[in-house]
Design an enzyme around this catalytic site. Sequence first.
Site, PDB file in Angstrom:
ATOM      1  N   LYS A 108       7.736   1.621   7.550  1.00 39.88           N
ATOM      2  CA  LYS A 108       9.135   1.876   6.825  1.00 39.88           C
ATOM      3  C   LYS A 108       8.749   2.750   5.658  1.00 39.88           C
ATOM      4  O   LYS A 108       8.156   2.390   4.720  1.00 39.88           O
ATOM      5  CB  LYS A 108       9.511   0.529   6.116  1.00 39.88           C
TER       6      LYS A 108
ATOM      7  N   GLU B 236       1.929   2.709 -16.801  1.00 40.35           N
ATOM      8  CA  GLU B 236       1.746   3.692 -15.577  1.00 40.35           C
ATOM      9  C   GLU B 236       2.866   4.847 -15.780  1.00 40.35           C
ATOM     10  O   GLU B 236       3.895   4.443 -15.789  1.00 40.35           O
ATOM     11  CB  GLU B 236       1.516   3.390 -14.181  1.00 40.35           C
TER      12      GLU B 236
ATOM     13  N   GLU C  47      -0.969  -2.750  -2.446  1.00 42.29           N
ATOM     14  CA  GLU C  47      -1.646  -1.617  -2.999  1.00 42.29           C
ATOM     15  C   GLU C  47      -0.594  -1.096  -4.242  1.00 42.29           C
ATOM     16  O   GLU C  47       0.248  -0.449  -3.660  1.00 42.29           O
ATOM     17  CB  GLU C  47      -2.011  -0.385  -2.121  1.00 42.29           C
TER      18      GLU C  47
ATOM     19  N   CYS D 224      -2.019   6.964  -7.469  1.00 39.12           N
ATOM     20  CA  CYS D 224      -2.102   5.495  -8.075  1.00 39.12           C
ATOM     21  C   CYS D 224      -3.420   5.357  -8.756  1.00 39.12           C
ATOM     22  O   CYS D 224      -3.453   4.572  -9.694  1.00 39.12           O
ATOM     23  CB  CYS D 224      -2.007   4.423  -6.826  1.00 39.12           C
TER      24      CYS D 224
HETATM   25  P1  NAD Z   1       8.428   1.257  -4.839  1.00 36.44           P
HETATM   26  O1  NAD Z   1       7.882   0.059  -5.137  1.00 36.44           O
HETATM   27  O2  NAD Z   1       9.663   1.724  -5.577  1.00 36.44           O
HETATM   28  O3  NAD Z   1       8.627   1.537  -3.301  1.00 36.44           O
HETATM   29  C1  NAD Z   1       7.888   1.582  -2.422  1.00 36.44           C
HETATM   30  C2  NAD Z   1       8.258   1.059  -0.945  1.00 36.44           C
HETATM   31  O4  NAD Z   1       8.658  -0.143  -1.141  1.00 36.44           O
HETATM   32  C3  NAD Z   1       9.439   2.178  -0.723  1.00 36.44           C
HETATM   33  O5  NAD Z   1       9.357   2.210   0.807  1.00 36.44           O
HETATM   34  C4  NAD Z   1      10.628   1.285  -0.989  1.00 36.44           C
HETATM   35  O6  NAD Z   1      11.865   1.560  -0.036  1.00 36.44           O
HETATM   36  C5  NAD Z   1      10.199  -0.238  -0.763  1.00 36.44           C
HETATM   37  N1  NAD Z   1      10.906  -1.188  -1.533  1.00 36.44           N
HETATM   38  C6  NAD Z   1      11.670  -1.192  -2.760  1.00 36.44           C
HETATM   39  N2  NAD Z   1      12.153  -2.122  -2.925  1.00 36.44           N
HETATM   40  C7  NAD Z   1      11.840  -3.043  -2.164  1.00 36.44           C
HETATM   41  C8  NAD Z   1      12.269  -4.450  -1.979  1.00 36.44           C
HETATM   42  N3  NAD Z   1      13.049  -5.074  -2.680  1.00 36.44           N
HETATM   43  N4  NAD Z   1      11.802  -5.100  -0.747  1.00 36.44           N
HETATM   44  C9  NAD Z   1      10.846  -4.310   0.029  1.00 36.44           C
HETATM   45  N5  NAD Z   1      10.791  -2.977   0.055  1.00 36.44           N
HETATM   46  C10 NAD Z   1      11.106  -2.381  -1.061  1.00 36.44           C
HETATM   47  O7  NAD Z   1       7.338   2.515  -5.259  1.00 36.44           O
HETATM   48  P2  NAD Z   1       7.298   4.002  -5.314  1.00 36.44           P
HETATM   49  O8  NAD Z   1       8.016   4.461  -6.652  1.00 36.44           O
HETATM   50  O9  NAD Z   1       7.493   4.528  -3.984  1.00 36.44           O
HETATM   51  O10 NAD Z   1       5.886   4.381  -5.560  1.00 36.44           O
HETATM   52  C11 NAD Z   1       5.077   4.520  -6.752  1.00 36.44           C
HETATM   53  C12 NAD Z   1       4.242   3.330  -6.898  1.00 36.44           C
HETATM   54  O11 NAD Z   1       3.272   3.220  -5.909  1.00 36.44           O
HETATM   55  C13 NAD Z   1       3.385   3.556  -8.332  1.00 36.44           C
HETATM   56  O12 NAD Z   1       3.264   2.344  -9.013  1.00 36.44           O
HETATM   57  C14 NAD Z   1       1.956   4.028  -7.615  1.00 36.44           C
HETATM   58  O13 NAD Z   1       0.971   3.509  -8.391  1.00 36.44           O
HETATM   59  C15 NAD Z   1       2.124   3.023  -6.475  1.00 36.44           C
HETATM   60  N6  NAD Z   1       1.013   3.465  -5.322  1.00 36.44           N
HETATM   61  C16 NAD Z   1      -0.249   2.691  -5.251  1.00 36.44           C
HETATM   62  C17 NAD Z   1      -1.033   3.161  -4.404  1.00 36.44           C
HETATM   63  C18 NAD Z   1      -2.440   2.302  -4.163  1.00 36.44           C
HETATM   64  O14 NAD Z   1      -2.996   2.336  -3.263  1.00 36.44           O
HETATM   65  N7  NAD Z   1      -2.856   1.333  -4.992  1.00 36.44           N
HETATM   66  C19 NAD Z   1      -0.930   4.411  -3.729  1.00 36.44           C
HETATM   67  C20 NAD Z   1      -0.006   4.979  -3.944  1.00 36.44           C
HETATM   68  C21 NAD Z   1       1.151   4.485  -4.979  1.00 36.44           C
END
Ligand code: NAD
Length: 490
Positions: free
Chosen positions: A183, A392, A258, A292
């Site tokens: 997804k 962040e 993650e 991240c």
């Molecule tokens: P997000 O949490 O908004 O979305 C991530 C994914 O989750 C998307 O595919 C989204 O559609 C889905 N999602 C959103 N709400 C959901 C729900 N209620 N249930 C299930 N799925 C849902 O994050 P983002 O804005 O896409 O990414 C940025 C964040 O990701 C930052 O905090 C960053 O630090 C983190 N990140 C972490 C890593 C790591 O490896 N630790 C790597 C990259 C990004």
Amino acid sequence: MSSFTFSRSNLPKQLFINNEYVNSTGDAKLTVHNPKDNTLVADDVPIANAADVDAAVDAAEKAFPAWRKLPAVQRRAILTKFADLIEAHAVELAELTRITLGAPYESFGKFEAGLAAEAFRYNAGWIDKFAGESFPQDDGFLKIVRNEPLGVTAGIVPWNGPLGTVGLKAAPALATGNCFILKPSEKTPFASLALGPLIKEAGFPAGVFQVLSGDGSTGALIASHMRVRKVSFTGSIPTGKKIQEMAARSNLKRVTLELGGKSPAVIFDDANLDNAVTWTANAITGNTGQVCFAASRVYVQEGIYDAFIEKYKEAMKAKSGVVGDPDEKETMLGPLVDEAQFKRVSGFIQRGKEQGQGKLLVGGARIGEKGFFIEPTVFTDVDPQSEIHTQEIFGPVSVVRKFSTEEEIMELSNNTNFGLMAGVFTQDINKALRVASEFESGMVGVNCVSLMFMNAPFGGSKESGLGRECGVHALRAFTELKTVMVNLNY
Ligand code: NAD
């Protein structure tokens, strides 16, 4: 001849279920814009609904028994071929990401495609080497411990590494005999949706590897599905917490998280100055700071502070000079991903300035009038309680503080609920190892920071995550142990 024909003028806009492109059974659609000028890219990308998720889970369940039993050499050949295909189509896949993420090919797209391909090759190599355990039969019982696949698994990924994160999740899941549903983020759906022809050409049987575009609603359906056995999630902390809750409330599916970070880089007086400047400036500007594990808190010891600040300022100013149109070959840094992210990052900078959370050293302004370009930005003398120091930002914004003692700076470094990455810069090996062990984080760089390797565990402690990706740990996260006890005395 490859059947891959996708490009920015022929975007993939269907779900990939059971090795076929199909329309969603519903009407809900995603809208995506190009962050370089905010022009509309598409407003008709499907949001997979409950019936679509069920269809993918049904197909995956049907495919699972044969897939898990496929001889290792055949499964390895499929994953390896898929890696080759990703590499062969790196330019097209990167373009499909670039039109909604804004990341240039030379500094990001190429790297990301390489990471995904390497993830498939690396995990393919494990397939016939991921042995279980056995224990001696001195008590009359032989104990065999098997690594069993979980069944239908899923990856919910963010927008900042749309293809790289696919590799980190799909490759170990598929290598260990699971079926996998991907997804992608609603902000960057196209590279994932375009994988269909490559999945088929590599030889994955129908139902083994499927792609469902959608937003949080699709993610929630997957995370709470009673027949999905594992979700590997990368994204924000609030969403990660929701996913763990949905997993617990449904079928106690396994979860890998993650999540976000606010990673410190600690630079001692005896550090190699140029090395520290190079790593810290690259760390907070790579992918326009939307990383991240970016080192976003920079702590500098008083003896080297002035010299560091002078060079760091120059390095960050120079980064502004390589911001530009991500479609141009010489551009190294593109815009932020979209208007929401631009407003978020600008809001932090604005409040930081207005409320005196720190002193603006460099940057702080928008670049150009259209698109979501922003200057790499540094605040010094930052208030440890302020939001720019504690939250962040997820943009090219770092905060700097001067420190005098090791004790003081370790306390400040660890005074956070994040725990993804940390870096220590010193030429004293004892200090480096002492500090590395003191950091409360999943990863530590010594004279480097904000980096990862395919064969070493990747992930965070505290609220930055749960579980690890990469290395053998990724395969463990997609398998369940089964202990078989053989009675040798009857
Ligand atoms: P997000 O949490 O908004 O979305 C991530 C994914 O989750 C998307 O595919 C989204 O559609 C889905 N999602 C959103 N709400 C959901 C729900 N209620 N249930 C299930 N799925 C849902 O994050 P983002 O804005 O896409 O990414 C940025 C964040 O990701 C930052 O905090 C960053 O630090 C983190 N990140 C972490 C890593 C790591 O490896 N630790 C790597 C990259 C990004």
